[in-house]
Design a protein around this motif. Structure first.
Motif, PDB file in Angstrom:
ATOM      1  N   ASP A 280      14.570   1.162   2.271  1.00 39.50           N
ATOM      2  CA  ASP A 280      15.597   1.403   1.258  1.00 39.50           C
ATOM      3  C   ASP A 280      15.005   1.856  -0.074  1.00 39.50           C
ATOM      4  O   ASP A 280      15.568   2.718  -0.754  1.00 39.50           O
ATOM      5  N   SER A 281      13.862   1.275  -0.465  1.00 37.46           N
ATOM      6  CA  SER A 281      13.294   1.611  -1.768  1.00 37.46           C
ATOM      7  C   SER A 281      12.969   3.090  -1.863  1.00 37.46           C
ATOM      8  O   SER A 281      13.205   3.729  -2.906  1.00 37.46           O
ATOM      9  N   PHE A 282      12.408   3.640  -0.791  1.00 40.10           N
ATOM     10  CA  PHE A 282      12.106   5.063  -0.772  1.00 40.10           C
ATOM     11  C   PHE A 282      13.366   5.902  -0.813  1.00 40.10           C
ATOM     12  O   PHE A 282      13.526   6.787  -1.652  1.00 40.10           O
ATOM     13  N   PRO A 328       4.521   8.909  -3.681  1.00 41.32           N
ATOM     14  CA  PRO A 328       5.851   9.248  -3.158  1.00 41.32           C
ATOM     15  C   PRO A 328       6.715  10.009  -4.162  1.00 41.32           C
ATOM     16  O   PRO A 328       7.929   9.812  -4.201  1.00 41.32           O
ATOM     17  N   ALA A 329       6.137  10.888  -4.956  1.00 37.71           N
ATOM     18  CA  ALA A 329       6.841  11.520  -6.072  1.00 37.71           C
ATOM     19  C   ALA A 329       7.938  12.484  -5.626  1.00 37.71           C
ATOM     20  O   ALA A 329       7.927  13.017  -4.505  1.00 37.71           O
ATOM     21  N   ALA A 418       4.119  -1.491  12.839  1.00 34.20           N
ATOM     22  CA  ALA A 418       4.666  -2.839  12.995  1.00 34.20           C
ATOM     23  C   ALA A 418       4.054  -3.814  12.002  1.00 34.20           C
ATOM     24  O   ALA A 418       4.625  -4.881  11.734  1.00 34.20           O
ATOM     25  N   CYS A 419       2.892  -3.466  11.437  1.00 34.38           N
ATOM     26  CA  CYS A 419       2.204  -4.347  10.488  1.00 34.38           C
ATOM     27  C   CYS A 419       2.627  -4.100   9.041  1.00 34.38           C
ATOM     28  O   CYS A 419       2.155  -4.808   8.142  1.00 34.38           O
ATOM     29  N   ALA A 420       3.475  -3.122   8.805  1.00 32.50           N
ATOM     30  CA  ALA A 420       3.907  -2.851   7.437  1.00 32.50           C
ATOM     31  C   ALA A 420       4.718  -4.035   6.910  1.00 32.50           C
ATOM     32  O   ALA A 420       5.627  -4.521   7.589  1.00 32.50           O
ATOM     33  N   PRO A 421       4.398  -4.536   5.720  1.00 28.82           N
ATOM     34  CA  PRO A 421       5.130  -5.692   5.188  1.00 28.82           C
ATOM     35  C   PRO A 421       6.565  -5.328   4.835  1.00 28.82           C
ATOM     36  O   PRO A 421       6.890  -4.174   4.534  1.00 28.82           O
ATOM     37  N   GLY A 422       7.435  -6.313   4.849  1.00 27.61           N
ATOM     38  CA  GLY A 422       8.827  -6.105   4.488  1.00 27.61           C
ATOM     39  C   GLY A 422       9.036  -6.134   2.983  1.00 27.61           C
ATOM     40  O   GLY A 422       8.137  -6.495   2.214  1.00 27.61           O
ATOM     41  N   GLU A 423      10.246  -5.770   2.561  1.00 26.76           N
ATOM     42  CA  GLU A 423      10.547  -5.705   1.133  1.00 26.76           C
ATOM     43  C   GLU A 423      10.396  -7.076   0.456  1.00 26.76           C
ATOM     44  O   GLU A 423       9.882  -7.171  -0.661  1.00 26.76           O
ATOM     45  N   THR A 424      10.825  -8.143   1.139  1.00 30.30           N
ATOM     46  CA  THR A 424      10.741  -9.475   0.551  1.00 30.30           C
ATOM     47  C   THR A 424       9.295  -9.864   0.287  1.00 30.30           C
ATOM     48  O   THR A 424       8.947 -10.380  -0.793  1.00 30.30           O
TER      49      THR A 424
END
Length: 443
Positions: A280-282, A328-329, A418-424
């Motif tokens: 969502d942030s992206f 990510p500009a 699968a190892c990417a951390p979540g937003e929380t």
């Protein structure tokens, strides 16, 4: 236990030669390149790469990395990044991660040094804002002490502050990069003559070619500019100035290309892009930027044509031109994957597939003084990408990834993503960092 990769076609990015060989990996390094009928060792984890092509891990030479999407770079075959402005304390865990981590190795600057009032606001953990040359010198000294690999200057910096920062950086053996996209007064030629090492985005060149122009002024008087066909003599002269001082160029053409082509953006449907689109942030940030699309195109992304012309000219002259993205500009600069589009653009402007590959491997590594990455050879870091086709025939094959080896460890894209951390989790880490930063700043 070591790793043995058999039957693959190795691409020598230095010469462009290809050859069949097995790669024996011990620990984090390539132990042997095994040719012909040489016996293969037993007892190793073996990966059969028959019909596949093997290149070194790719290097994104201009990005802004973060915990949340760091694994997406490696999943895209990007095993090293040059982080151009951030905070080395914030990135500490990523910078000091193990060689075989599922995140890229990082060559990082600290917070950028900008002029008043600061394009990103007042002084913070991510930027240092000053019009005082002595304050800039102190900041460079601080950055050297905390481990910055180079210094990043930003577009509202004044001439005297720029000169002081460059001089101080040289005393500490640090290169200096500058981004002058939104510069009001300082041009690329000013920065080149002052001694910067890197020009990012080909920025400040338009201000030099068209005195008085900047993204911040009324654009109507400048409507006569043909942004895709500039005076080649002026471009040649600027490139000669750069060449004489061995200035290095990271054009980040994909940054402007995505914005100018919107809504017909480059968006390959693969596992990495699908994962990014769930973040969502992206998506919210990029969608907010779409609301300002006309302004972005008119005042910022419009320089993309000049960027391509400068990059091709400087490359042809023998200058150092490397591949970066500014992820990510702006709009849809997908972490990791955007570098593959940058390589495609290199080919579109007239470089060969080999030259494009070199800009993200051996030339990129050598431009920052690293000789253990960017090439496949005995004793080098075991960072490599196994591709489903030959990128020397079609550069698009760089994004068709069978497997990634990072620091001697074999991964597929699904495992890494699968190892990417979540937003929380990321938000909690950021809160912890801010508490540490506030305590440091209050001393």
């Amino acid at each position: 236990m070591g790793v043995l990769i058999t039957n693959g076609t190795i691409i020598d990015v230095e010469t462009g030669n290809t050859y069949l060989a097995a790669i024996e990996i011990e620990g984090t390094r390539i132990k042997r390149m095994i040719h012909g009928d040489e016996p293969l060792p037993n007892g190793l984890e073996t990966l059969d790469a028959e019909g596949k092509f093997i290149i070194p891990g790719l290097i994104d030479m201009h990005c802004h990395i973060h915990d949340r999407y760091a694994p997406h770079f490696v999943a895209s075959g990007v095993t090293t990044v040059r982080n151009t402005a951030g905070n080395v304390m914030l990135l500490h865990d990523l910078i000091h991660a193990a060689d075989d981590a599922q995140t890229p190795r990082i060559y990082a600057s600290d917070r950028m040094i900008d002029g008043l009032p600061g394009q990103w606001g007042e002084t913070s953990y991510g930027n240092f804002v000053t019009d005082d040359p002595e304050e800039a010198r102190r900041e460079v000294r601080r950055q050297a002490a905390v481990g910055a690999k180079f210094v990043k200057l930003y577009g509202w910096i004044t001439q005297d502050v720029m000169e002081a920062a460059i001089d101080e950086a040289k005393h500490h053996g640090l290169e200096v990069a500058i981004d002058l996209i939104n510069s009001k007064d300082v041009t690329a030629l000013d920065a080149i003559k002052a001694g910067v090492t890197w020009i990012e985005h080909v920025s400040g060149m338009a201000q030099e070619i068209y005195p008085g122009w900047s993204p911040l002024v009324d654009q109507e008087p400048w409507s006569f500019i043909d942004w895709y066909n500039h005076d080649q003599d002026k471009i040649n002269a600027l490139c000669q100035e750069m060449l004489a001082r061995d200035v290095k160029l990271c054009p980040t053409m994909v940054l402007f290309d995505q914005a100018m082509k919107f809504p017909d953006i480059w968006s390959p449907q693969n596992k990495v892009v699908e994962s990014v689109e769930k973040m969502d942030s992206f998506m919210q940030e990029w969608k907010r930027n779409v609301a300002y699309l006309d302004t972005i195109k008119e005042r910022t992304a419009v320089v993309g044509g000049l960027t391509k012309q400068m990059a091709k000219t400087y490359h042809d002259m023998g200058g150092t031109v490397v591949a970066g993205t500014d992820t990510p500009a702006l709009l849809f600069t997908y972490p990791g994957m955007a570098l593959h589009r940058e390589l495609e653009i290199f080919v579109e402007i007239g470089l060969s597939e080999l030259e494009a590959l070199q800009a993200a491997t051996i030339r990129a590594a050598r431009s920052i003084g690293l000789d253990h990455i960017g090439i496949l050879d005995e004793g080098k870091m075991a960072d490599l990408v196994i591709l489903k086709g030959n990128p020397l025939e079609d550069i698009n094959w760089t994004r068709e990834i069978e497997a990634i080896v990072k620091g001697g460890r074999v991964f597929n894209q699904e495992v890494i993503l699968a190892c990417a951390p979540g937003e929380t989790e990321v938000n909690a880490r950021m809160q912890e960092f801010m508490e540490k930063w506030d305590s440091v700043e209050s001393r």
